[in-house]
Design a protein around this motif. Structure first.
Motif, short mmCIF file in Angstrom:
data_model
loop_
_atom_site.label_atom_id
_atom_site.label_comp_id
_atom_site.label_asym_id
_atom_site.label_seq_id
_atom_site.Cartn_x
_atom_site.Cartn_y
_atom_site.Cartn_z
N ASN A 126 -7.53 33.13 30.73
CA ASN A 126 -7.97 34.05 29.69
C ASN A 126 -8.11 33.41 28.32
OD1 ASN A 126 -8.01 36.15 31.54
ND2 ASN A 126 -5.88 36.68 31.17
N GLY A 127 -7.65 32.17 28.18
CA GLY A 127 -7.75 31.49 26.89
C GLY A 127 -6.55 30.61 26.62
N THR A 128 -6.29 30.37 25.34
CA THR A 128 -5.21 29.49 24.91
C THR A 128 -4.28 30.26 23.99
OG1 THR A 128 -6.71 27.61 25.01
CG2 THR A 128 -4.66 27.30 23.78
N ASP A 129 -2.98 30.13 24.24
CA ASP A 129 -1.95 30.74 23.40
C ASP A 129 -1.13 29.62 22.77
OD1 ASP A 129 -2.85 33.08 24.53
OD2 ASP A 129 -1.06 33.42 25.74
N VAL A 130 -0.83 29.77 21.49
CA VAL A 130 0.03 28.81 20.80
C VAL A 130 1.19 29.59 20.20
CG1 VAL A 130 0.24 27.08 18.98
CG2 VAL A 130 -1.90 27.29 20.25
N LYS A 131 2.41 29.28 20.65
CA LYS A 131 3.60 29.86 20.03
C LYS A 131 4.00 28.90 18.92
CE LYS A 131 8.23 31.59 20.80
NZ LYS A 131 9.33 31.72 21.75
N LEU A 132 3.91 29.37 17.69
CA LEU A 132 4.04 28.52 16.52
C LEU A 132 5.28 28.92 15.71
CD1 LEU A 132 2.51 26.27 15.03
CD2 LEU A 132 1.27 28.05 13.82
N PRO A 133 6.38 28.18 15.87
CA PRO A 133 7.57 28.47 15.06
C PRO A 133 7.32 28.06 13.60
CG PRO A 133 8.13 27.19 17.01
CD PRO A 133 6.65 27.16 16.86
N PHE A 134 7.71 28.93 12.68
CA PHE A 134 7.53 28.60 11.27
C PHE A 134 8.46 29.45 10.41
CE2 PHE A 134 4.78 32.23 11.71
CZ PHE A 134 4.63 32.79 10.46
N ARG A 135 8.44 29.13 9.14
CA ARG A 135 9.28 29.79 8.15
C ARG A 135 8.40 30.03 6.93
NH1 ARG A 135 13.56 27.30 4.36
NH2 ARG A 135 15.11 28.94 4.30
N TYR A 136 8.55 31.18 6.31
CA TYR A 136 7.80 31.41 5.08
C TYR A 136 8.67 32.11 4.05
CZ TYR A 136 6.80 36.31 6.47
OH TYR A 136 6.89 37.63 6.82
N THR A 137 8.34 31.84 2.80
CA THR A 137 9.03 32.46 1.67
C THR A 137 7.98 33.15 0.81
OG1 THR A 137 10.74 30.75 1.68
CG2 THR A 137 10.51 32.05 -0.34
N ILE A 138 8.27 34.40 0.50
CA ILE A 138 7.37 35.19 -0.34
C ILE A 138 8.07 35.42 -1.68
CG2 ILE A 138 6.42 37.50 -0.65
CD1 ILE A 138 5.17 37.23 1.89
N LEU A 139 7.34 35.18 -2.75
CA LEU A 139 7.81 35.49 -4.10
C LEU A 139 6.99 36.68 -4.57
CD1 LEU A 139 9.61 34.72 -6.51
CD2 LEU A 139 7.72 33.28 -7.30
N THR A 140 7.67 37.75 -4.93
CA THR A 140 6.96 38.95 -5.39
C THR A 140 6.66 38.86 -6.87
OG1 THR A 140 9.02 40.15 -5.82
CG2 THR A 140 8.06 40.38 -3.62
N LYS A 141 5.79 39.72 -7.33
CA LYS A 141 5.38 39.73 -8.74
C LYS A 141 6.52 40.06 -9.68
CE LYS A 141 0.62 40.56 -7.63
NZ LYS A 141 -0.49 41.47 -7.56
N TYR A 148 11.66 34.34 5.57
CA TYR A 148 11.63 34.78 6.96
C TYR A 148 11.51 33.58 7.87
CZ TYR A 148 10.65 39.34 4.88
OH TYR A 148 10.73 40.49 4.15
N ASN A 149 12.13 33.67 9.04
CA ASN A 149 12.12 32.58 10.00
C ASN A 149 11.82 33.16 11.37
OD1 ASN A 149 12.43 30.09 11.15
ND2 ASN A 149 14.62 29.93 10.76
N GLY A 150 10.98 32.51 12.15
CA GLY A 150 10.66 33.00 13.48
C GLY A 150 9.45 32.28 14.03
N SER A 151 8.57 33.04 14.68
CA SER A 151 7.38 32.42 15.26
C SER A 151 6.24 33.41 15.32
CB SER A 151 7.68 31.88 16.66
OG SER A 151 7.99 32.95 17.53
N ALA A 152 5.04 32.85 15.44
CA ALA A 152 3.84 33.65 15.60
C ALA A 152 3.19 33.26 16.91
CB ALA A 152 2.87 33.41 14.45
N MET A 153 2.56 34.22 17.55
CA MET A 153 1.76 33.94 18.73
C MET A 153 0.30 33.99 18.29
SD MET A 153 1.64 33.08 21.88
CE MET A 153 3.27 33.37 22.49
N ILE A 154 -0.34 32.83 18.37
CA ILE A 154 -1.73 32.70 17.96
C ILE A 154 -2.54 32.55 19.25
CG2 ILE A 154 -3.32 31.43 16.47
CD1 ILE A 154 -0.81 32.48 15.01
#
Length: 176
Positions: A126-141, A148-154
């Motif tokens: 059906n295609g290609t799946d990439v499980k991508l572990p990453f971390r991001y930081t958001i600074l609000t206005k 946040y820490n975890g992963s995304a399924m792309i």
């Protein structure tokens, strides 16, 4: 004649073997060093590479998936929420409506993304799946910072000219 050829061959063998691992001390004396190598059963088998080695094809898939995540957060940071929203797969549970999505991220000033561990690439019919572990930081206005820490399924379908889409993100907020 045979004895002299045999003796000459033996002498040449001894000479070659003795020259292989010798060291010369500062005083000019030659010191021979014995090699003590043990061969283990694991050494008997040749492998094509190290465990965990990523193929060039998988690296290309991983880089494409990282670009989707980077573009997603760049769009949120710029306030082009429709662009970020369009990178979410239609089956993504976070997709909601475009206006709800924009409202959720309206107070983001900046976002910083870093990739944490080795991603996984799974290719199927059906295609290609990439499980991508990453971390991001958001600074609000208003100056608040959330990490946040975890992963995304792309995912990318097997259709011709298909693009990667964010299927979902499993993220946990880190305590400050």
């Amino acid at each position: 004649m045979k004895n002299s050829i045999l003796t000459l061959g033996l002498a040449a063998s001894v000479l070659v073997a003795s020259c292989g691992d010798r060291k010369t001390e500062d005083n000019g004396e030659i010191e021979l060093e014995a090699q003590n190598q043990q061969v283990t059963p694991e050494d008997m088998f040749q492998t094509s590479g190290e465990d965990g080695e990523t193929s060039p094809e998988d690296l290309a898939e991983i880089n494409s998936a990282k670009k989707v995540i980077n573009d997603y957060f760049d769009a949120i940071e710029r306030g082009t929420f429709n662009e970020a929203y369009e990178s979410l797969a239609k089956t993504n549970s976070d997709r909601t409506t475009p206006s709800e999505f924009a409202e959720k991220y309206a107070d983001v000033e900046s976002a910083t993304v870093s990739y944490t561990t080795n991603p996984e690439v799974v290719k199927g019919a059906n295609g290609t799946d990439v499980k991508l572990p990453f971390r991001y930081t958001i600074l609000t206005k208003d100056g608040n910072s959330m990490t946040y820490n975890g992963s995304a399924m792309i995912v990318k379908s097997s259709e011709e000219d298909a693009d990667y889409m964010i299927q979902g993100m499993t993220m946990n907020r880190e305590e400050s």
